[in-house]
Write an enzyme that holds these catalytic residues in place. Structure first.
Site, PDB file in Angstrom:
ATOM      1  N   ASP A 152       0.662  -1.375  -0.352  1.00  0.00           N
ATOM      2  CA  ASP A 152       0.255   0.167  -0.024  1.00  0.00           C
ATOM      3  C   ASP A 152       0.887   1.357  -0.280  1.00  0.00           C
ATOM      4  O   ASP A 152       0.400   2.905   0.008  1.00  0.00           O
ATOM      5  CB  ASP A 152      -1.116   0.392   1.391  1.00  0.00           C
ATOM      6  CG  ASP A 152      -1.819  -0.914   0.808  1.00  0.00           C
ATOM      7  OD1 ASP A 152      -1.977  -1.498   0.143  1.00  0.00           O
ATOM      8  OD2 ASP A 152      -2.545  -1.655   2.595  1.00  0.00           O
ATOM      9  N   GLY A 195      -5.134  -1.287  -2.114  1.00  0.00           N
ATOM     10  CA  GLY A 195      -3.704   0.543  -1.247  1.00  0.00           C
ATOM     11  C   GLY A 195      -4.697   0.763   0.228  1.00  0.00           C
ATOM     12  O   GLY A 195      -4.370   1.621   1.034  1.00  0.00           O
ATOM     13  N   ARG A 196      -6.200  -0.177   0.058  1.00  0.00           N
ATOM     14  CA  ARG A 196      -6.937   0.180   1.745  1.00  0.00           C
ATOM     15  C   ARG A 196      -7.332   1.585   2.021  1.00  0.00           C
ATOM     16  O   ARG A 196      -7.277   2.067   0.804  1.00  0.00           O
ATOM     17  CB  ARG A 196      -5.242  -0.187   3.144  1.00  0.00           C
ATOM     18  CG  ARG A 196      -5.971  -0.447   4.186  1.00  0.00           C
ATOM     19  CD  ARG A 196      -5.330  -1.508   5.628  1.00  0.00           C
ATOM     20  NE  ARG A 196      -4.723  -2.468   5.067  1.00  0.00           N
ATOM     21  CZ  ARG A 196      -4.999  -4.080   5.237  1.00  0.00           C
ATOM     22  NH1 ARG A 196      -6.209  -4.217   5.898  1.00  0.00           N
ATOM     23  NH2 ARG A 196      -4.689  -4.718   4.833  1.00  0.00           N
TER      24      ARG A 196
HETATM   25  O1  F6P Z   1      -2.433  -4.370   2.673  1.00  0.00           O
HETATM   26  C1  F6P Z   1      -2.570  -4.392   1.915  1.00  0.00           C
HETATM   27  C2  F6P Z   1      -4.110  -4.755   1.266  1.00  0.00           C
HETATM   28  O2  F6P Z   1      -3.420  -5.774   0.111  1.00  0.00           O
HETATM   29  C3  F6P Z   1      -4.543  -3.675   1.059  1.00  0.00           C
HETATM   30  O3  F6P Z   1      -4.107  -3.781   0.166  1.00  0.00           O
HETATM   31  C4  F6P Z   1      -6.316  -4.631   0.830  1.00  0.00           C
HETATM   32  O4  F6P Z   1      -7.517  -3.246   1.953  1.00  0.00           O
HETATM   33  C5  F6P Z   1      -5.919  -5.678   2.041  1.00  0.00           C
HETATM   34  O5  F6P Z   1      -4.862  -5.841   2.011  1.00  0.00           O
HETATM   35  C6  F6P Z   1      -6.454  -6.708   1.607  1.00  0.00           C
HETATM   36  O6  F6P Z   1      -6.607  -7.912   2.924  1.00  0.00           O
HETATM   37  P1  F6P Z   1      -7.218  -8.758   2.915  1.00  0.00           P
HETATM   38  O7  F6P Z   1      -5.682  -9.564   1.115  1.00  0.00           O
HETATM   39  O8  F6P Z   1      -6.650  -9.572   3.888  1.00  0.00           O
HETATM   40  O9  F6P Z   1      -8.399  -9.505   2.194  1.00  0.00           O
END
Ligand code: F6P
Length: 367
Positions: A152, A195-196
């Site tokens: 991110d 990107g959260r």
């Molecule tokens: O922090 C990395 C990230 O890929 C973010 O961009 C996204 O919001 C989140 O993790 C997704 O998380 P998960 O793989 O737990 O769904």
């Protein structure tokens, strides 16, 4: 010999394996033993064969491997003191009193808490008869160093997090691929990127691919944005002869607290107002996988080396450092300063104080 543990935590990111490789090899080069802790903090809490010594050749070729080969997990038990007690016991039993943690701000904050509690945890283990005073005696100080691994690029105090440029490259490749269909059918595409809370991946990919319009959390759409977006796209298509339209949306821009947009509402606007045959593409986890790009390979290597140096040079009083890169220089920054600055920026964005957020981001960490 001193024993240094290394773990990866939180979402995997390309380059994490390069970081582990560098930590292992620099530890061995510095006459220490290296231990890999598997499945993030879970390995620390559970012990057993989740904590294993790693040798020079065990990490051969790891720079180019995607994900994290020693695993990662969101460990609930490490958030509780009872879990951290078990983790401390496992470390003392193996003679490990130094840790390099590669993860996002949440994972690194956990490391800071663990270090602050360490003397108390040891005292409790002795009081409960879990360990003897003689066993804990040599391990009174826990040295921890953080490495920021996240696609991110959302940590203040560093220009780049390990993994962000690999992810950006993959997004650009994917957008280029979508371009082909968009061009062939004269279509519009709304492409959602990860990107959260941070718009870095979206902003950089929009610039890099020449997208027509962009949504990021740091700059939510102002009143009348629908008209503005449609007029730019119409100009691009009618006057400039563009056959394809690309709109990039950061996942964080869809935050309901900030505004009411979503990829589908944007798609509907393009379809209904401009009569544009439009599709939505969510790139998803393809953005996180795959081999690390060259930048992330050398960044993770240099930062892994620096992390071991920092572990060996830390004094008991010094705050936990995180290894950063600023203006192309690998540096050590107090971890909690970076975490706090990141929180301040995010809080300002949520309070819709965007100018304040930008100023905060620019002001922090100026030498
Ligand atoms: O922090 C990395 C990230 O890929 C973010 O961009 C996204 O919001 C989140 O993790 C997704 O998380 P998960 O793989 O737990 O769904």
């Amino acid at each position: 010999k001193r024993r240094i543990g290394v773990l990866t935590s939180g979402g995997d990111a390309p380059g994490m394996n390069g970081a582990v490789r560098a930590v292992v090899r620099m530890a061995i080069h510095s006459d220490c033993e290296a231990y890999a802790i598997f499945e993030g903090y879970e390995g620390l809490v559970n012990g057993g064969n989740m904590i294993r010594q790693v040798h020079w050749e065990d990490v051969r070729g790891w720079q180019s491997r995607g994900g994290t080969l020693i695993g990662s997990a969101r460990c609930m038990s490490f958030r509780e003191r009872a879990g951290r007690l078990r983790a401390a016991k496992n470390m003392v039993l193996r003679g490990i009193d130094a840790l390099v943690v590669c993860g996002g701000d949440g994972s690194l904050t956990g490391a800071d808490v663990f270090r602050a509690e360490w003397p108390g945890l040891l005292a409790e283990l002795v009081a409960e008869g879990e360990l003897s005073q003689e066993q804990v005696e040599p391990y009174q100080v826990l040295n921890i160093v953080g490495l920021v691994g996240s696609i991110d690029n959302d940590m203040s105090g560093t220009d780049a997090t390990i993994g962000c440029y690999s992810s950006l490259t993959r997004i650009c490749d994917a957008v280029d691929d979508v371009f082909d269909t968009a061009f062939s059918h004269q279509r519009g595409f709304v492409i959602e990127v990860m990107g959260r809370h941070c718009g870095w991946l979206a902003l950089m990919s929009a610039i890099s691919t020449g997208a027509d319009w962009l949504f990021i959390p740091e700059m939510p759409p102002k009143d009348g944005w629908e008209d503005e977006m449609c007029s730019v796209i119409t100009k691009n298509r009618k006057e400039r002869g563009k056959r394809r339209t690309i709109v990039i949306v950061a996942e964080g821009a869809q935050d309901r607290q900030l505004n009411k947009i979503s990829s589908n509402t944007i798609k509907d606007i393009l379809t209904q107002r401009l009569g544009l045959d439009t599709r939505t593409t969510v790139l998803g986890h393809t953005q996180r996988g795959g081999a690390a790009c060259a930048y992330d390979r050398w960044l993770s290597t240099l930062q892994g080396v620096e992390a071991v140096r920092a572990v060996l040079e830390m004094s008991p009083q010094s705050p936990v450092p995180v290894i950063t890169i600023r203006e192309n220089k690998i540096m050590r920054t107090p971890l909690m300063d970076a975490v706090q600055a990141t929180k301040d920026v995010t809080a300002k964005i949520h309070a819709k104080d965007f100018d304040g957020a930008m100023k905060e981001r620019d002001a922090e960490f100026k030498e």
